[in-house]
Design a protein around this motif. Sequence first.
Motif, PDB file in Angstrom:
ATOM      1  N   THR A  67       0.848  -1.191   0.000  1.00 22.86           N
ATOM      2  CA  THR A  67       0.000   0.000   0.000  1.00 22.86           C
ATOM      3  C   THR A  67       0.881   1.238   0.000  1.00 22.86           C
ATOM      4  O   THR A  67       1.814   1.352   0.815  1.00 22.86           O
ATOM      5  CB  THR A  67      -0.909   0.028   1.237  1.00 22.86           C
ATOM      6  N   GLU A  68       0.589   2.158  -0.897  1.00 20.43           N
ATOM      7  CA  GLU A  68       1.271   3.451  -0.931  1.00 20.43           C
ATOM      8  C   GLU A  68       0.342   4.513  -0.360  1.00 20.43           C
ATOM      9  O   GLU A  68      -0.826   4.600  -0.746  1.00 20.43           O
ATOM     10  CB  GLU A  68       1.618   3.848  -2.364  1.00 20.43           C
ATOM     11  N   ILE A  69       0.855   5.320   0.533  1.00 22.40           N
ATOM     12  CA  ILE A  69       0.060   6.384   1.148  1.00 22.40           C
ATOM     13  C   ILE A  69       0.456   7.717   0.526  1.00 22.40           C
ATOM     14  O   ILE A  69       1.639   8.099   0.541  1.00 22.40           O
ATOM     15  CB  ILE A  69       0.274   6.439   2.662  1.00 22.40           C
ATOM     16  N   PHE A  70      -0.537   8.412  -0.021  1.00 20.48           N
ATOM     17  CA  PHE A  70      -0.311   9.734  -0.598  1.00 20.48           C
ATOM     18  C   PHE A  70      -0.923  10.799   0.307  1.00 20.48           C
ATOM     19  O   PHE A  70      -1.842  10.517   1.086  1.00 20.48           O
ATOM     20  CB  PHE A  70      -0.943   9.833  -1.990  1.00 20.48           C
ATOM     21  N   GLY A  71      -0.411  12.006   0.167  1.00 18.54           N
ATOM     22  CA  GLY A  71      -0.942  13.117   0.934  1.00 18.54           C
ATOM     23  C   GLY A  71      -1.109  14.346   0.071  1.00 18.54           C
ATOM     24  O   GLY A  71      -0.493  14.466  -0.992  1.00 18.54           O
ATOM     25  N   VAL A  72      -1.955  15.259   0.524  1.00 24.39           N
ATOM     26  CA  VAL A  72      -2.094  16.555  -0.129  1.00 24.39           C
ATOM     27  C   VAL A  72      -1.003  17.461   0.442  1.00 24.39           C
ATOM     28  O   VAL A  72      -0.948  17.691   1.649  1.00 24.39           O
ATOM     29  CB  VAL A  72      -3.485  17.159   0.119  1.00 24.39           C
ATOM     30  N   ALA A 117       1.013  27.041  -3.667  1.00 23.63           N
ATOM     31  CA  ALA A 117       0.935  25.890  -4.572  1.00 23.63           C
ATOM     32  C   ALA A 117       0.449  24.663  -3.817  1.00 23.63           C
ATOM     33  O   ALA A 117       0.619  24.552  -2.599  1.00 23.63           O
ATOM     34  CB  ALA A 117       2.297  25.617  -5.199  1.00 23.63           C
ATOM     35  N   ILE A 118      -0.141  23.740  -4.566  1.00 21.97           N
ATOM     36  CA  ILE A 118      -0.680  22.511  -3.989  1.00 21.97           C
ATOM     37  C   ILE A 118      -0.347  21.341  -4.913  1.00 21.97           C
ATOM     38  O   ILE A 118      -0.197  21.515  -6.126  1.00 21.97           O
ATOM     39  CB  ILE A 118      -2.215  22.643  -3.780  1.00 21.97           C
ATOM     40  N   ALA A 119      -0.198  20.151  -4.341  1.00 25.23           N
ATOM     41  CA  ALA A 119       0.177  18.958  -5.113  1.00 25.23           C
ATOM     42  C   ALA A 119      -0.240  17.723  -4.339  1.00 25.23           C
ATOM     43  O   ALA A 119      -0.766  17.805  -3.219  1.00 25.23           O
ATOM     44  CB  ALA A 119       1.682  18.949  -5.373  1.00 25.23           C
ATOM     45  N   VAL A 120       0.021  16.563  -4.925  1.00 26.90           N
ATOM     46  CA  VAL A 120      -0.133  15.279  -4.245  1.00 26.90           C
ATOM     47  C   VAL A 120       1.207  14.560  -4.323  1.00 26.90           C
ATOM     48  O   VAL A 120       1.810  14.472  -5.396  1.00 26.90           O
ATOM     49  CB  VAL A 120      -1.249  14.428  -4.885  1.00 26.90           C
ATOM     50  N   GLN A 121       1.675  14.060  -3.182  1.00 27.65           N
ATOM     51  CA  GLN A 121       2.946  13.363  -3.098  1.00 27.65           C
ATOM     52  C   GLN A 121       2.826  12.170  -2.160  1.00 27.65           C
ATOM     53  O   GLN A 121       1.956  12.142  -1.280  1.00 27.65           O
ATOM     54  CB  GLN A 121       4.043  14.297  -2.550  1.00 27.65           C
ATOM     55  N   GLY A 122       3.715  11.188  -2.331  1.00 30.72           N
ATOM     56  CA  GLY A 122       3.825  10.120  -1.351  1.00 30.72           C
ATOM     57  C   GLY A 122       4.301  10.703  -0.040  1.00 30.72           C
ATOM     58  O   GLY A 122       5.196  11.555  -0.016  1.00 30.72           O
ATOM     59  N   VAL A 123       3.732  10.272   1.076  1.00 31.25           N
ATOM     60  CA  VAL A 123       4.024  10.920   2.356  1.00 31.25           C
ATOM     61  C   VAL A 123       5.409  10.604   2.898  1.00 31.25           C
ATOM     62  O   VAL A 123       5.827  11.183   3.903  1.00 31.25           O
ATOM     63  CB  VAL A 123       2.959  10.566   3.416  1.00 31.25           C
ATOM     64  N   ASP A 124       6.137   9.695   2.251  1.00 32.77           N
ATOM     65  CA  ASP A 124       7.501   9.459   2.688  1.00 32.77           C
ATOM     66  C   ASP A 124       8.473  10.474   2.095  1.00 32.77           C
ATOM     67  O   ASP A 124       9.648  10.506   2.462  1.00 32.77           O
ATOM     68  CB  ASP A 124       7.952   8.039   2.349  1.00 32.77           C
ATOM     69  N   ARG A 125       7.992  11.302   1.192  1.00 32.89           N
ATOM     70  CA  ARG A 125       8.857  12.332   0.617  1.00 32.89           C
ATOM     71  C   ARG A 125       8.984  13.508   1.588  1.00 32.89           C
ATOM     72  O   ARG A 125       8.097  13.784   2.389  1.00 32.89           O
ATOM     73  CB  ARG A 125       8.317  12.810  -0.727  1.00 32.89           C
ATOM     74  N   ASN A 126      10.125  14.180   1.509  1.00 28.11           N
ATOM     75  CA  ASN A 126      10.409  15.345   2.357  1.00 28.11           C
ATOM     76  C   ASN A 126      10.352  14.990   3.841  1.00 28.11           C
ATOM     77  O   ASN A 126       9.966  15.814   4.674  1.00 28.11           O
ATOM     78  CB  ASN A 126       9.426  16.489   2.064  1.00 28.11           C
ATOM     79  N   ALA A 127      10.747  13.772   4.180  1.00 26.43           N
ATOM     80  CA  ALA A 127      10.697  13.332   5.576  1.00 26.43           C
ATOM     81  C   ALA A 127      11.616  14.165   6.466  1.00 26.43           C
ATOM     82  O   ALA A 127      11.333  14.347   7.654  1.00 26.43           O
ATOM     83  CB  ALA A 127      11.066  11.857   5.675  1.00 26.43           C
TER      84      ALA A 127
END
Length: 574
Positions: free
Chosen positions: A198-203, A393-403
């Motif tokens: 499962t991949e978790i994405f965030g706003v 700005a707004i986007a959708v990214q995997g929540v493990d990014r920019n940890a």
Amino acid sequence: MKKLILATAVAAAFAGQAQAFTAVAVPLTGAGTPNWTAINAAGKTEGYITGSSAATPFLEEALRSECNTSVSPVYKIADSTNSAFVYVCSNAGTNANLTTPYLVMHKRDGGGSINALKNANGTLQFFVNEATAPNVTACQTGAAVVGAISNCTGGTVSLATTGQLADVGFSDVDSAQFSSASNGSVNIAGLTNTSMATEIFGVAVSLNLRNAMQTVAVAAGVLPTGCATGNSVPGALRESEACMPNLTTSQVSTLFANNGFGSWANVAYDNLDGGADLYNGTATANAAEPNGSTVHICARTPGSGTWATLNIKFENAPCNGNNDEAFVTSSVKNTIGQESADGVKVIHSMNGASDVDACLDALNNGVAEGTFTPYPTLAPSPAATGTSNSRYAIAVQGVDRNANLAKNYRFIKVDNVSPSAYNVVNGRWKLWSEMVAVSKGPLPTSPLITDIVTLIKDPLHIANLDALVGTTIAAGTGVNPGATALTGVQSWGQVSGFLGSALGASGPTSYTPSTTGGSATLLNAAFDPSRPVNPYTHATSKGTNLNHCRVPTIPNAADPANNPAEMPAFYGKY
């Protein structure tokens, strides 16, 4: 449980080999960059992966598990223009099938998940040309090396002119979603999807927007006072789950929709008077307010699994038979639209997740960053560079990014729910997908990639990633001028952003959590951080009929062969 016992037995069998294996540091040139001539002469095990860019940090962690980072970091060399990477590290000797001194992994992000389908259909993929990898001029050392990954920069790194099939291609969503024109119109006949995780994405929103949202939420009494301490770089409290600002599902859907409004001045974030609105065009209301209210979206090109997940979960596209609400982005890295008085939103189509990082960073800072140059497209801009040209700005990214919080963007809540693994498992966070390996006919087989595929399916390995991913950010320095050190680093959730799959080796017949706590079964969606598994799936039967347009359900662990729906996810407001 038999599978876990067997894994332990295999690990024990490898223990003798691990003790006998002597790790050798990656040879370096005088400039401190990998010496590819020496690497090739000594021997390397090489593998190739294409598809999902959201999965890249996850794959990096799996590779690092096979590397001896005590003698050398994992060196990462990028062709940033095409979002392609090559990694080299010292073999830790923990896998009997990996016998060479060095391990080399290629990953192609550019184009996203659709490349996994193309690869399975026999379309050759283009990876970093190793002959250009020695062109880098410097690699990170010492404290600059975060999470044992040393980024090498400088010089000109490019793609190989000859393509090849990858060992495996990963897609964020099932192949059926890519038959839609908005997702790339690829041939899906005969493709098989094997659930991985499962991949978790965030706003994600630019840091200036996050800060503004916190400021007005504190003024409205929605967030604690400590969540807004001016517009300086936030401290530990500001990064906590308790201080996450919020948008509703309707607001997110409207912001990303094809026909939605394009001005932040139209976002009814609160109903206060006296200049506390999210954007009202006056610098006195919010010192960080940019010189322009246009909504900027750091999007992805068609074929991105991240963008497909967003459209499925928030625009119901292509699930409803038409794509009126889904914004069809440019097929190449490009900017659609230009700032105007009527508030038309600006869409920046990015090749990969790292490009989205750069897009959010650049729009926050008002200057070009990495692979993204927003100017002079932001008309009317009062200056060529500088903070007067910053935008929300707004986007959708995997929540493990920019940890490690190095980039100037942050994740927010939706319907007052954070994008944590806990909330996914409890059926509260809906922006997640089931990453699949896409296949059709025979593909190359690298022992390195075979091992990585095994690792990413194992929830025990996923649990270990949290300990591996972050670093500690000391108080009073860098991105954390607060009084409390940040560890982990995301204080609001599981850093890895992944969970074991209900359709994989972890379920549904092996939902039993560890003996450290929890109930006897995860059928009630209990979250076990020591063995994180998502009990929900978009499939109707075990391993088949996976379709992300379905409402996810918990399968019946007592009848895994037929796997009827047991419990649907409930995405209410909390």
